[in-house]
Design an enzyme around this catalytic site. Sequence first.
Site, PDB file in Angstrom:
ATOM      1  N   CYS A 109       1.198 -39.442   4.010  1.00  0.00           N
ATOM      2  CA  CYS A 109       2.372 -39.844   4.788  1.00  0.00           C
ATOM      3  C   CYS A 109       3.009 -41.107   4.224  1.00  0.00           C
ATOM      4  O   CYS A 109       4.163 -41.405   4.512  1.00  0.00           O
ATOM      5  CB  CYS A 109       2.015 -40.006   6.250  1.00  0.00           C
ATOM      6  SG  CYS A 109       0.488 -40.873   6.525  1.00  0.00           S
TER       7      CYS A 109
ATOM      8  N   HIS B 264      -3.345 -48.471 -10.688  1.00  0.00           N
ATOM      9  CA  HIS B 264      -2.667 -48.018  -9.470  1.00  0.00           C
ATOM     10  C   HIS B 264      -3.497 -46.952  -8.754  1.00  0.00           C
ATOM     11  O   HIS B 264      -3.703 -47.019  -7.548  1.00  0.00           O
ATOM     12  CB  HIS B 264      -1.279 -47.480  -9.819  1.00  0.00           C
ATOM     13  CG  HIS B 264      -0.465 -47.138  -8.607  1.00  0.00           C
ATOM     14  ND1 HIS B 264       0.252 -48.076  -7.915  1.00  0.00           N
ATOM     15  CD2 HIS B 264      -0.296 -45.968  -7.959  1.00  0.00           C
ATOM     16  CE1 HIS B 264       0.843 -47.503  -6.880  1.00  0.00           C
ATOM     17  NE2 HIS B 264       0.531 -46.210  -6.878  1.00  0.00           N
TER      18      HIS B 264
END
Lengths: 278, 439
Positions: free
Chosen positions: B50, B98
């Site tokens: 999300c 990342h």
Amino acid sequence: MADVLLYLSLMAYFGGTALWLGFFLAQREGLCRAGAWVMGLGLIPHTLALCLRAWNYGHFPAATLGDTLLVLDWALVAAFLFLNWRFPIKVLGALAAPLAALMICGALILPPGRGPVSPLLNSLWLAVHIILALLGYAALTLAFLGGIFYLVQERQLKGKKFGSFFYRRLPSLEQLDALNYWCLTIGFPLFTLGIIAGSLYAQHALGRFWSWDPKEVLTLIAWLIYAVLLHERLTVGWRGRRAALLAICGFLVLVITFLGANLWFSSYHSFESFTRQP
Amino acid sequence: MNLLLVGVNHKTAPVALREKLASFIPDPEEACRALKTYPELSELILYSTCNRVEVLCVTAVAEEAETRLKAFFARDEEIAGALEESLYIHRDLDAVQHLFRVAASLDSMVVGEPQVLGQIKEAYRQATSQNASGPILNRLLHKSFSVAKRVRRETGIGDAAVSVSYAAVSLGKKIFGSLAGKNVLLLGAGEMAELALEHLRGQRVAQVVIANRTLERGVRLAERFRGEAVSLEELEAQLLSADILISSTGSPEYLLTRDQVKAAMRRRKQRPLFLIDIAVPRDLDPGINDLDNVYLYNIDDLQEVVAQGWEHRHQEAAKAERLVAAETLKFLEWLETLEVFPTIIDLKEKADRICGAELDKTLKQLGPLTEEQRQALEVLTHSIAQKLLHDPIIFLKRNHHPKKIQKDLDLVRRLFNLDLDRQEDAKILVEKKSSKPPE
């Protein structure tokens, strides 16, 4: 030889202290496990030293304050290790380990028992009396240490000091209260049996069960405190802060009994009378 | 080989944009299949949660792959303009770092939340089932899982409570040790109470009793949590069996006074009572907290726990960042050792070729031989070649300093004349085709 063994124990207990304090600060699981092992290793030379002294003296080594302190310390470490194994409240080691180390220090500084002792001391009954009483002391000492932690943790919770140093490190109140209960239910009967054994021996050796000497009076006071605590716990459901406070009070009286009665008052229970010929 | 990571997350894109993007990539499986058709991407994984949509890929041609992926994200014109600013592109070291940060929940909106790792694992499972990942991504993803686990184990990033209901649970644990088997009494069946109940149910509490002014709503909530609904009048009686009480009614006055609780405590034989008052105005008399074995907290207290939880998490996140940085460098070192493999293969091929050619020549001169003799000769030539190559290969495989490796590779290639060979390869092969091919 016994002294060498004691120094070994002392080193182990100090090592245990460092590990437990390290655990308390850093909260690394491995440290407390190592701490328990080191304490356990320290108990071996400690046991040997006691046996060696008993062998050398020809009687149970409890004729001087130093010797008795060693026996009490042995009982304390054994009780702590047992508790740590069955009922792990890990932070307890952070108080119990330094206490054990300090008690050995005390025993090493105090003069050891030499020379003849009163024939009163050469009895199995007396050894039973001392061992039971000291095992009871050890369990009640742990109840005292748990009580201190309880009061500290309760203060954090009631005072809403979340995230404080102690709040994060100390276990839950329920666990600490259970510790108080278990130590009391084990320590109190041992303590009581110790008193009974002593009084039976007194009847046998001195012809009276109870002589009202200072140590006996103080012991009775401590016994009453613990009896009240246990009774109220079981009937009214006293717990928590009150139970912790009473356990601390009872322990303080025990300390006075153990040290004070011997240092300040003279009676047939004081150590100097043991090494004096009657 | 280059690593390339393209995506948007909650920091770069507003929720509206993320929503739209998510609706354009409704099915990650399908998106993965679409991406697989691009020849520029040799390995790839796509994960969308999300808070983020990201594609991580391995490519030999970074520039082309980048334009491909940009185009993939901007498929819909509606969002193409907005994406321009939101899209981030990480290469190699940054891409690895990342991914590690995402997996370790350092890049999450709620730092330290544990769900993201599961989502990445699921995405990886999908990528492998479609054969979209390869040796590099396999290793990278597995590494990211272990980094995430290490972060969780070695730092306290997930320890502290960062929501009100979790704060209530963590406070309860400091009182009761474990909440399993404790009885819960709810006053009021509001949303907050429901949320707290959800958390408590995860702690395996025993009995749930809901006391509400309107019984109907209480009954509905009780059904959901297999509890019992009672009316507020029974409060004092219910107080005897409860261990945890959560109050969130809209009552203007106190529902419980100090004296009521004091009387109840005597009848409860002083069993500890944990009271949470999340109602404003408060439902429970603050004086109750003075009683022994009763612990009362209001909404501000819980917020305080939450604030400290955040502070703790951010401190631990700094530790986690260091861990991630170290692991990133380790992974890049491994990636660089991959570069030596083509050279090793070239070396072996060259040796095989020479062996084959020399063997042919010798066999012709020797005339007819038995099968055993011929095999013995083959084994001899191959083992001589292998023994000779052993040391150069070890030299290549040894852990090199990242900066030196290019020089070493170059040296070996020149030493063995591997690159010139390449041009002549074709010629030799053509000549060979006419004679017997090497075995």
